[in-house]
Design a protein around this motif. Structure first.
Motif, PDB file in Angstrom:
ATOM      1  N   ALA B 279      20.073  14.082 -17.087  1.00  0.00           N
ATOM      2  CA  ALA B 279      19.905  12.670 -17.426  1.00  0.00           C
ATOM      3  C   ALA B 279      19.174  11.930 -16.303  1.00  0.00           C
ATOM      4  O   ALA B 279      18.270  11.127 -16.551  1.00  0.00           O
ATOM      5  N   LEU B 280      19.543  12.227 -15.038  1.00  0.00           N
ATOM      6  CA  LEU B 280      18.863  11.586 -13.909  1.00  0.00           C
ATOM      7  C   LEU B 280      17.385  11.962 -13.884  1.00  0.00           C
ATOM      8  O   LEU B 280      16.526  11.130 -13.595  1.00  0.00           O
ATOM      9  N   VAL B 283      15.486   9.902 -16.247  1.00  0.00           N
ATOM     10  CA  VAL B 283      15.226   8.560 -15.713  1.00  0.00           C
ATOM     11  C   VAL B 283      14.063   8.611 -14.722  1.00  0.00           C
ATOM     12  O   VAL B 283      13.153   7.780 -14.758  1.00  0.00           O
ATOM     13  N   ARG B 284      14.080   9.637 -13.843  1.00  0.00           N
ATOM     14  CA  ARG B 284      12.971   9.784 -12.890  1.00  0.00           C
ATOM     15  C   ARG B 284      11.645   9.962 -13.616  1.00  0.00           C
ATOM     16  O   ARG B 284      10.624   9.420 -13.209  1.00  0.00           O
ATOM     17  N   ARG B 286      10.913   8.789 -16.572  1.00  0.00           N
ATOM     18  CA  ARG B 286      10.514   7.490 -17.128  1.00  0.00           C
ATOM     19  C   ARG B 286       9.833   6.652 -16.040  1.00  0.00           C
ATOM     20  O   ARG B 286       8.815   6.011 -16.289  1.00  0.00           O
ATOM     21  N   PHE B 287      10.416   6.658 -14.832  1.00  0.00           N
ATOM     22  CA  PHE B 287       9.787   5.939 -13.714  1.00  0.00           C
ATOM     23  C   PHE B 287       8.391   6.487 -13.447  1.00  0.00           C
ATOM     24  O   PHE B 287       7.435   5.750 -13.263  1.00  0.00           O
TER      25      PHE B 287
END
Lengths: 328, 328
Positions: B279-280, B283-284, B286-287
């Motif tokens: 999940a992290l 997110v990375r 997406r960034f």
């Protein structure tokens, strides 16, 4: 202990070392909401310090070199803060012997501040804490903030994302071929220092390094204008030799950063790096909050993944969806 | 090269080493969507391997110990995979000399597989890649998967989150007091191995360690039932001495994991750890996607933070809001 962030910031403005130390402790392992307040209050007072990163493998004499550079900067009447970041140690706050030895050599000088920082506290570890500690030292008004870290894993890349000028330190006779070949090193170095340059093999190391730089240059896009060619400086830090050349290299690099526009660009990149690290920490905190609360969603996800009813990627999607819906 | 994930998985099921190697490369630095497919396909076939973590400071003889443990397990007719995780090196895939030397000693044995993995590729680095590589090796049918990593920074904690049984290796005469005092070590160890036990200082190291364990035990919640007291085993790995005792300790720990219910609990925690890492990474990504696209939001945030019009925490809030709205 009981001081508010406002009081600490006021203390910092009056130049109180104790307030500085407390604020750095907050950057290292403070509660998220207090740290948020610290950064919000200090941020307007930052942007003046020059940030110098120093990295290299264990054994190249990084601490001695850092100390010698600090002394040379002091001789130019600049105030200096050293942040020694140790990704392998849970100790911090100057507890280590090496740190105490160092402090002695600058003990009488109020314009040198030394602090070691270790990987504890925040979920994001040093990549989260370091740029915020630099922000505190910048706000404290130091002319130069030196961030020293052992070159392990991602730490070189992290340091380059935080510094204006990144020094990669090498030394002869330590498996240097492999040292230099480390992918990260060539990318991040603005200045190379060959320390222990009186030892045999210094010439060979420099030749190898030049060869690699030339190869890298040949491979790079040829029409990049005004590129920076990292100088290679030799030092014997333990005897204070070569430090003037190091400071000259910093000066040349400063001038290049200003004239090429890269300095401005780096400061924007550094701002974005900090924003990204903070955002990631917020996500980690959201996860941790779910974890701590015996959330039925997490229980269910763990069960279903452990029993192979749901694959980990699909479960991660579920988790993110819950976070997006839930809100911090 | 051109093989689909489906073909690679079929190859793995037929026991092809080349398919295994390719899947591990995907775990290390493959495109996110391919890795997602790998994990989704392999996950149902996992959960059989015993995962043993081996960690310790540089110089304690970890590689030799790992090799000797692998040989001892082979003597019990168990198939063994070794995943050597090096957070300080960008090299991987068995390119390092140490790796090649190791391979020779098991070269004739098709039931031993050795692979080194380095910190490149995915944004989340080794904490993201390692559990997925373990998943691949588990699916490949190895009885034991040994994950060996140098004890630096968070790596001990990561390894414990991935392993059924975590071995912390120590050796006399390497500043052991500090070694043992490292906060992470006492928390994560299921079994302590004092390697190089024929060197002077082995007895002293063992006494120190026992003292620290007793102190830790006294501090721990007294009514924790059925706790595990990590045994301390002495080895001289280079001469193959003490390995039976190490294997006995593994067996005792296995039995305790089963009888106490901790084994089941660890597998759930491990599943959750993997889900959280994935999940992290999402997110990375997406960034990174925002970053790569010259997104006007990022430009604006960088500008406003760099010019001190907006503080980094407020900007991070803006960023997360944009991500939550935007969707992956």
């Amino acid at each position: 202990m009981g001081q508010t962030v406002e009081e600490l910031v006021a203390g910092l403005e009056r130049g109180e070392r104790r307030a500085l130390a407390r604020l750095l402790t907050l950057a290292e392992d403070g509660a998220p909401e207090r740290l948020r307040e610290v950064v919000a209050r200090l941020h307007p007072h930052t942007g003046r310090a020059r940030v110098i990163g120093i990295t290299g493998s264990p054994g190249v004499g990084k601490s001695t070199l850092t100390n010698a550079i600090a002394a040379a900067l002091r001789a130019q009447d600049r105030s200096v803060a050293i942040l020694a970041v140790d990704p392998s140690s849970p100790f911090s706050g100057g507890a280590l012997l090496g740190d105490r030895v160092r402090m002695q050599s600058h003990a009488a000088d109020p314009h040198v501040f030394i602090r070691s920082m270790a990987s504890r506290g925040h979920l994001g570890g040093l990549s989260f804490a370091t740029p915020q500690a630099v922000l505190v030292l910048d706000a404290a008004g130091f002319d130069d903030v030196i961030v020293e870290t052992v070159g392990v894993g991602q730490s070189e890349v992290e340091i380059a994302a935080t510094a204006d000028t990144t020094v990669v330190a090498l030394a002869p006779g330590m498996g240097d071929g492999i040292q230099a070949a480390k992918a990260g090193i060539l990318e991040v170095a603005d200045v190379f220092v060959i320390n222990k340059a009186d030892a045999s093999g210094a010439g060979k190391l420099e030749s190898e390094l030049r060869g690699m730089l030339e190869m890298g240059h040949a491979l790079a896009d040829a029409d990049t204008p005004a590129g920076w060619w990292p100088p290679i400086v030799r030092t014997v830090a333990v005897r204070g030799e070569g430090l003037d050349d190091v400071l000259d290299a910093f000066g040349t690099h400063d001038a290049w950063l200003a004239s090429s526009g890269r300095g401005e660009q780096r400061r924007r990149e550094r701002a974005l790096h900090l924003v990204r690290e903070i955002a990631l920490e917020q996500v980690r905190l959201r996860f941790a909050r779910l974890d701590g609360g015996d959330d039925p969603l997490l229980e269910e996800l763990a069960d279903r993944v452990a029993t192979r009813q749901r694959d980990p990627y699909a479960a991660a999607d579920d988790l993110l969806e819950a976070l997006d819906g839930g809100e911090a």
